[in-house]
Design a protein around this motif. Structure first.
Motif, short mmCIF file in Angstrom:
data_model
loop_
_atom_site.label_atom_id
_atom_site.label_comp_id
_atom_site.label_asym_id
_atom_site.label_seq_id
_atom_site.Cartn_x
_atom_site.Cartn_y
_atom_site.Cartn_z
N LEU A 148 12.26 -11.89 -8.01
CA LEU A 148 11.92 -11.47 -6.65
C LEU A 148 10.53 -11.99 -6.32
O LEU A 148 9.70 -11.27 -5.80
CB LEU A 148 11.96 -9.95 -6.53
CG LEU A 148 13.32 -9.31 -6.75
CD1 LEU A 148 13.19 -7.81 -6.73
CD2 LEU A 148 14.30 -9.78 -5.70
N GLY A 149 10.27 -13.25 -6.59
CA GLY A 149 8.96 -13.87 -6.41
C GLY A 149 8.19 -13.34 -5.22
O GLY A 149 8.62 -12.44 -4.53
N PRO A 150 7.07 -13.93 -4.93
CA PRO A 150 6.24 -13.43 -3.85
C PRO A 150 6.90 -13.62 -2.47
O PRO A 150 6.59 -12.91 -1.54
CB PRO A 150 4.95 -14.25 -3.96
CG PRO A 150 5.31 -15.45 -4.77
CD PRO A 150 6.47 -15.06 -5.62
N ASP A 151 7.85 -14.55 -2.35
CA ASP A 151 8.49 -14.79 -1.06
C ASP A 151 10.01 -14.70 -1.23
O ASP A 151 10.65 -15.62 -1.73
CB ASP A 151 8.09 -16.17 -0.54
CG ASP A 151 8.58 -16.44 0.87
OD1 ASP A 151 9.16 -15.51 1.48
OD2 ASP A 151 8.37 -17.56 1.36
N PRO A 152 10.65 -13.59 -0.79
CA PRO A 152 12.09 -13.43 -0.96
C PRO A 152 12.91 -14.49 -0.22
O PRO A 152 14.01 -14.82 -0.64
CB PRO A 152 12.38 -12.04 -0.41
CG PRO A 152 11.08 -11.39 -0.17
CD PRO A 152 10.02 -12.43 -0.22
#
Length: 185
Positions: free
Chosen positions: A151-155
């Protein structure tokens, strides 16, 4: 010919300079081993470890009190108070221990031992630090691998990546299916 003569002279100068430095260094440090060892050990208080953390155990030993000699140690400078030094299994040495108080502040402290017979005083230094090099350091934060998390910094970017992988997998499966049927590519 001049070049060869210069090179030979330069090599000879380097060899002579190196030999002279080696002789000077050896002469400066050469001394009978027994004299250095006995003089250093007999006139000082060895502190081990020389760097400790608050709450740590410290051992001290000395050969200044002679065979069977006992002593009284004083670690009052660091706040540990007095402690006994008793003859040890090593001939002519007295050994003792104390604990660095948990409230000890960082700094260098003088530890003193006074021989029971003769009143000879020897000293050694103890350095108190807040953190020991021997204590493990626990990692914090995330690992910077460049790939990103689930769920990195930018979905939105994560969803786009998953969609691209799904399209590639579906296309590959379709091409393999066509090849297996013999339709050609």
């Amino acid at each position: 010919m001049r070049r060869t003569a210069r090179r030979t002279a330069r090599r000879a100068a380097h060899v002579l300079a190196g030999t002279a430095l080696a002789v000077i260094a050896t002469a400066g440090f050469a001394a009978p081993v027994g004299a250095v060892d006995a003089g250093t050990r007999a006139g000082s208080l060895e502190v081990f470890p020389s760097t400790a953390v608050p709450g740590g155990q410290v051992s001290v030993n000395t050969a200044a009190c002679g065979d069977g000699g006992a002593a009284t140690g004083d670690a009052g400078a660091v706040g540990a108070g007095r402690f006994p030094l008793a003859p040890s299994a090593h001939k002519g040495e007295a050994i003792g221990q104390f604990r660095v108080p948990p409230s000890a502040q960082p700094g260098t402290y003088e530890i003193v031992a006074e021989c029971a017979a003769g009143g000879r005083r020897v000293t050694g230094d103890l350095v108190v630090v807040l953190a020991s090099d021997r204590q493990p350091v626990h990692p914090r934060g995330s690992v910077k691998t460049g790939v990103g998390g689930a769920l990195g910094p930018d979905p939105v970017q994560t969803a786009a990546g998953v969609a691209a992988l799904a399209v590639a997998a579906a296309g590959g499966t379709w091409l393999l299916h066509r090849r297996a049927r013999g339709d050609g590519i």
